[in-house]
Write a protein that holds these residues in place. Structure first.
Motif, PDB file in Angstrom:
ATOM      1  N   TYR A   1       0.875  -1.181   0.000  1.00  0.00           N
ATOM      2  CA  TYR A   1       0.000   0.000   0.000  1.00  0.00           C
ATOM      3  C   TYR A   1       0.908   1.226   0.000  1.00  0.00           C
ATOM      4  CZ  TYR A   1      -3.659   3.165   1.764  1.00  0.00           C
ATOM      5  OH  TYR A   1      -4.543   4.199   1.930  1.00  0.00           O
TER       6      TYR A   1
ATOM      7  N   ILE B   1       2.828  11.608   4.590  1.00  0.00           N
ATOM      8  CA  ILE B   1       1.508  11.119   4.990  1.00  0.00           C
ATOM      9  C   ILE B   1       0.708  12.262   5.609  1.00  0.00           C
ATOM     10  CG2 ILE B   1       0.313   9.480   6.501  1.00  0.00           C
ATOM     11  CD1 ILE B   1       2.775   7.615   6.073  1.00  0.00           C
ATOM     12  N   GLY B   2      -0.545  12.358   5.244  1.00  0.00           N
ATOM     13  CA  GLY B   2      -1.394  13.453   5.737  1.00  0.00           C
ATOM     14  C   GLY B   2      -1.861  13.189   7.150  1.00  0.00           C
TER      15      GLY B   2
ATOM     16  N   LYS C   1     -11.825   5.923   6.468  1.00  0.00           N
ATOM     17  CA  LYS C   1     -11.182   4.866   5.678  1.00  0.00           C
ATOM     18  C   LYS C   1     -11.916   3.541   5.888  1.00  0.00           C
ATOM     19  CE  LYS C   1      -6.628   2.684   5.194  1.00  0.00           C
ATOM     20  NZ  LYS C   1      -5.223   2.804   5.591  1.00  0.00           N
TER      21      LYS C   1
ATOM     22  N   ILE D   1     -15.216   3.584   4.067  1.00  0.00           N
ATOM     23  CA  ILE D   1     -15.045   3.433   2.614  1.00  0.00           C
ATOM     24  C   ILE D   1     -14.918   1.936   2.287  1.00  0.00           C
ATOM     25  CG2 ILE D   1     -13.510   3.894   0.649  1.00  0.00           C
ATOM     26  CD1 ILE D   1     -12.773   6.569   2.216  1.00  0.00           C
TER      27      ILE D   1
ATOM     28  N   TYR E   1     -10.056   3.901  -2.478  1.00  0.00           N
ATOM     29  CA  TYR E   1     -11.215   3.682  -3.361  1.00  0.00           C
ATOM     30  C   TYR E   1     -10.918   2.539  -4.351  1.00  0.00           C
ATOM     31  CZ  TYR E   1     -11.808   8.651  -1.994  1.00  0.00           C
ATOM     32  OH  TYR E   1     -11.869   9.835  -1.305  1.00  0.00           O
TER      33      TYR E   1
ATOM     34  N   CYS F   1     -14.004  13.054  -4.225  1.00  0.00           N
ATOM     35  CA  CYS F   1     -13.425  13.578  -2.991  1.00  0.00           C
ATOM     36  C   CYS F   1     -13.228  15.087  -3.155  1.00  0.00           C
ATOM     37  CB  CYS F   1     -12.078  12.897  -2.739  1.00  0.00           C
ATOM     38  SG  CYS F   1     -11.202  13.514  -1.305  1.00  0.00           S
TER      39      CYS F   1
ATOM     40  N   ASN G   1      -8.120  15.039  -2.129  1.00  0.00           N
ATOM     41  CA  ASN G   1      -6.825  14.426  -1.845  1.00  0.00           C
ATOM     42  C   ASN G   1      -6.513  13.599  -3.082  1.00  0.00           C
ATOM     43  OD1 ASN G   1      -4.590  13.135  -0.886  1.00  0.00           O
ATOM     44  ND2 ASN G   1      -5.701  11.715   0.426  1.00  0.00           N
TER      45      ASN G   1
ATOM     46  N   ASP H   1     -16.562  11.803  -0.552  1.00  0.00           N
ATOM     47  CA  ASP H   1     -15.641  11.847   0.588  1.00  0.00           C
ATOM     48  C   ASP H   1     -15.349  13.312   0.928  1.00  0.00           C
ATOM     49  OD1 ASP H   1     -13.505  11.687   2.367  1.00  0.00           O
ATOM     50  OD2 ASP H   1     -12.548  10.016   1.323  1.00  0.00           O
TER      51      ASP H   1
ATOM     52  N   ALA I   1     -13.858  14.400   3.785  1.00  0.00           N
ATOM     53  CA  ALA I   1     -12.984  14.372   4.975  1.00  0.00           C
ATOM     54  C   ALA I   1     -12.264  15.702   5.224  1.00  0.00           C
ATOM     55  CB  ALA I   1     -11.964  13.244   4.846  1.00  0.00           C
ATOM     56  N   TYR I   2     -12.114  16.527   4.160  1.00  0.00           N
ATOM     57  CA  TYR I   2     -11.375  17.795   4.316  1.00  0.00           C
ATOM     58  C   TYR I   2     -12.287  19.017   4.191  1.00  0.00           C
ATOM     59  CZ  TYR I   2      -7.518  14.565   3.717  1.00  0.00           C
ATOM     60  OH  TYR I   2      -6.669  13.505   3.871  1.00  0.00           O
TER      61      TYR I   2
ATOM     62  N   SER J   1     -15.175  12.884   8.571  1.00  0.00           N
ATOM     63  CA  SER J   1     -14.307  12.404   9.644  1.00  0.00           C
ATOM     64  C   SER J   1     -13.885  13.522  10.588  1.00  0.00           C
ATOM     65  CB  SER J   1     -13.056  11.805   8.992  1.00  0.00           C
ATOM     66  OG  SER J   1     -12.100  11.478   9.956  1.00  0.00           O
TER      67      SER J   1
ATOM     68  N   ARG K   1      -9.657   8.419  16.520  1.00  0.00           N
ATOM     69  CA  ARG K   1     -10.559   7.709  15.621  1.00  0.00           C
ATOM     70  C   ARG K   1     -12.034   8.060  15.852  1.00  0.00           C
ATOM     71  NH1 ARG K   1      -8.225   7.427  11.866  1.00  0.00           N
ATOM     72  NH2 ARG K   1      -9.541   5.844  10.929  1.00  0.00           N
TER      73      ARG K   1
ATOM     74  N   ALA L   1     -15.497   9.128  13.021  1.00  0.00           N
ATOM     75  CA  ALA L   1     -15.937   9.582  11.697  1.00  0.00           C
ATOM     76  C   ALA L   1     -17.439   9.366  11.576  1.00  0.00           C
ATOM     77  CB  ALA L   1     -15.193   8.809  10.617  1.00  0.00           C
TER      78      ALA L   1
ATOM     79  N   TYR M   1      -3.406  20.113   1.279  1.00  0.00           N
ATOM     80  CA  TYR M   1      -2.441  19.492   0.364  1.00  0.00           C
ATOM     81  C   TYR M   1      -2.026  20.441  -0.748  1.00  0.00           C
ATOM     82  CZ  TYR M   1      -3.850  15.177   2.654  1.00  0.00           C
ATOM     83  OH  TYR M   1      -4.103  14.212   3.602  1.00  0.00           O
TER      84      TYR M   1
ATOM     85  N   ARG N   1       2.959  15.387  -3.956  1.00  0.00           N
ATOM     86  CA  ARG N   1       2.042  15.946  -2.962  1.00  0.00           C
ATOM     87  C   ARG N   1       2.807  16.281  -1.691  1.00  0.00           C
ATOM     88  NH1 ARG N   1      -2.396  12.728   0.561  1.00  0.00           N
ATOM     89  NH2 ARG N   1      -0.524  12.558   1.861  1.00  0.00           N
TER      90      ARG N   1
HETATM   91  C1  PL4 Z   1      -2.521   7.389   5.837  1.00  0.00           C
HETATM   92  C2  PL4 Z   1      -9.765  11.486   1.320  1.00  0.00           C
HETATM   93  C3  PL4 Z   1      -4.232  10.603   4.555  1.00  0.00           C
HETATM   94  N1  PL4 Z   1      -2.779   5.352   7.061  1.00  0.00           N
HETATM   95  O1  PL4 Z   1      -8.714   9.009   9.420  1.00  0.00           O
HETATM   96  P1  PL4 Z   1      -9.904   8.567   8.644  1.00  0.00           P
HETATM   97  O2  PL4 Z   1      -9.939   7.084   8.447  1.00  0.00           O
HETATM   98  O3  PL4 Z   1     -11.191   9.096   9.179  1.00  0.00           O
HETATM   99  O4  PL4 Z   1      -9.791   9.234   7.190  1.00  0.00           O
HETATM  100  C4  PL4 Z   1      -8.874   8.728   6.220  1.00  0.00           C
HETATM  101  C5  PL4 Z   1      -9.027   9.455   4.943  1.00  0.00           C
HETATM  102  C6  PL4 Z   1     -10.269   9.419   4.320  1.00  0.00           C
HETATM  103  N2  PL4 Z   1     -10.484  10.084   3.162  1.00  0.00           N
HETATM  104  C7  PL4 Z   1      -9.491  10.768   2.596  1.00  0.00           C
HETATM  105  C8  PL4 Z   1      -8.222  10.808   3.168  1.00  0.00           C
HETATM  106  O5  PL4 Z   1      -7.235  11.486   2.565  1.00  0.00           O
HETATM  107  C9  PL4 Z   1      -7.982  10.130   4.368  1.00  0.00           C
HETATM  108  C10 PL4 Z   1      -6.625  10.154   5.009  1.00  0.00           C
HETATM  109  N3  PL4 Z   1      -5.555  10.219   4.089  1.00  0.00           N
HETATM  110  C11 PL4 Z   1      -3.326  10.775   3.362  1.00  0.00           C
HETATM  111  O6  PL4 Z   1      -2.132  11.096   3.564  1.00  0.00           O
HETATM  112  O7  PL4 Z   1      -3.761  10.641   2.203  1.00  0.00           O
HETATM  113  C12 PL4 Z   1      -3.687   9.602   5.531  1.00  0.00           C
HETATM  114  C13 PL4 Z   1      -3.180   8.354   4.870  1.00  0.00           C
HETATM  115  C14 PL4 Z   1      -3.468   6.424   6.377  1.00  0.00           C
HETATM  116  C15 PL4 Z   1      -4.375   5.893   5.271  1.00  0.00           C
HETATM  117  O8  PL4 Z   1      -4.021   5.036   4.527  1.00  0.00           O
HETATM  118  O9  PL4 Z   1      -5.480   6.371   5.192  1.00  0.00           O
END
Ligand code: PL4
Length: 394
Positions: free
Chosen positions: A15, A41-42, A106, A109, A132, A171, A175, A203, A205-206, A234, A245, A247, A331, A371
């Motif tokens: 991943y 990593i975000g 996540k 999803i 996704y 989204c 992201n 999505d 989330a942001y 979230s 955690r 959401a 981002y 990014r």
């Molecule tokens: C690194 C568009 C980050 N290990 O924290 P959650 O599960 O409520 O939300 C995750 C999430 C959902 N939707 C979008 C996102 O960008 C994220 C988080 N993404 C990134 O750097 O893209 C953290 C990633 C984590 C992962 O795989 O989600």
């Protein structure tokens, strides 16, 4: 002998984010003492807001008393939190029974894909959050259309009538590209989904990063969306709950499958069967986030991250680079025309000692982009901006 799920063989070996972590660790092992700045990593970095911490502490302490102890809660979430989320984020548009509280966007999803099965034809923005696509592949889906999102189309897909799909992942703010969809773009999307009788998995989330009141923070601001959309959101980026955690997902009771049955009924069945409710401590923290004091504190943190984004954007632009995003999202999406994303990632790692994410990790249309997240602490953001400003890019 037990057979492996064949769909897992269709995934790439690793991943994206563990791959980045591994490259960072390898570099550090070979170059001990190097001061790496993580903009890959975000993940949030600011301490949890004081009002929210108090609520988390109080919730933990209550659990330590016989009168205050509680065990399993409703799988769909604390009714008061569901009600507060509905009114805080959606006003009259969504009722509390349509809000399902969970342990992460996540995770939702991943679970949402169970609603549709492997026959569903899927459209995904390219580039996109990898869950996704990977999540769909794990379910055995084969009909996946990647819709290129590039500067030329303002990073929003063109929905052509020839595209026949059942599910559309969107989204916004996006992201990885950092762009937020406009009302007109979302109106077209909803119209397309209606015409196709498709479902949008939105999505958001942001959403809290959106600054312009003209830009929708929810798909449900668009007329007709209740008939065609599910929204995932979230507390992770709202309140630094990436580790805590919490959401939620909104499934309107007006959303139906082809056979006329309500999607919400099956979602409730999935959640009550496969999920045991979000942590009761996190949910109390979530309530505090949505109280006036909590909301003031978290919006200040979001503003701080957006200032970080502006600092990084200025440094990158001073080098003549094309920088997208970073205004309504945490981002920055930086173009390195004609270059391989992993090579640029490696250059940032080795020469600037900055960890980023290679654009191609989010899909083929991310090739040539990098990014950077704005979730760092301010001294590190300033140091990163300094390193970028003083570097000669090839
Ligand atoms: C690194 C568009 C980050 N290990 O924290 P959650 O599960 O409520 O939300 C995750 C999430 C959902 N939707 C979008 C996102 O960008 C994220 C988080 N993404 C990134 O750097 O893209 C953290 C990633 C984590 C992962 O795989 O989600």
């Amino acid at each position: 002998m037990t057979k492996r799920n064949p769909h897992l063989a269709r995934l790439q070996k690793s991943y994206l984010f563990p791959m980045i972590h591994q490259r960072k660790q390898e570099y550090l092992a070979a170059h001990p003492g190097v001061s790496l700045i993580s903009l890959g990593i975000g993940d949030t970095t600011q301490a949890i807001a004081p009002h929210v911490v108090e609520a988390l502490k109080a919730a933990s302490e209550r659990l330590g008393t016989q009168e205050g102890y509680s065990g399993y809660g409703p799988e769909q979430g604390d009714p008061l939190l569901r009600k507060t989320i509905a009114s805080h984020f959606y006003g009259e548009r969504i009722n509390p029974q349509e809000v399902f509280v969970s342990d992460g966007a996540k995770c939702d999803i991943g679970r949402l894909q169970l609603l549709f099965g492997r026959e569903a034809r899927i459209a995904i923005q390219d580039p996109a959050y990898p869950v996704y696509g990977d999540g769909s592949l794990m379910q055995g889906t084969t009909d996946i259309h990647f819709l290129p999102c590039l500067p030329e189309n303002s990073f929003f897909p063109q929905f052509d009538r020839s595209l026949k799909v059942d599910l559309i992942y969107i989204c916004s703010p996006n992201n990885p590209t950092g762009t937020a969809a406009t009302r007109a773009q979302l109106q077209k999307l909803v119209a397309f989904a209606k015409e196709q009788r498709a479902i949008i998995l939105y999505d958001a989330a942001y959403a809290i990063f959106i600054q312009d009141p003209e830009l929708p923070r929810s798909i449900f601001e668009i007329e007709g969306a209740r008939e065609v959309a599910i929204e995932i959101s979230s507390f992770s980026k709202i309140a630094g709950f990436t580790g805590v955690r919490l959401a939620w997902t909104v499934v309107p009771d007006t959303l139906q499958f082809e056979d006329g049955s309500p999607v919400i009924r099956d979602w409730s069945r999935i959640m009550t069967t496969l999920f045991n409710g979000a942590s009761n401590i996190s949910q109390k923290g979530g309530m505090a986030v949505l109280e006036p004091q909590g909301w003031r504190e978290v919006t200040q943190q979001v503003a701080h991250y957006l200032e970080n984004a502006a600092i990084l954007k200025q440094a990158l632009e001073s080098k003549g680079l094309d920088v997208f995003g970073g205004v309504h999202a945490p981002y920055l999406w930086v173009r390195f025309k004609g270059r391989n994303s992993w090579d640029v990632f490696q250059e940032f790692l080795e020469k600037l000692h900055i960890v980023t994410t290679p654009g191609v990790g989010f899909g083929p249309s991310g090739e040539g982009f990098l990014r950077l997240t704005a979730f760092g602490l301010r001294p590190q953001i300033l140091e990163a901006a300094d390193r970028i400003t003083n570097f000669s890019f090839s």
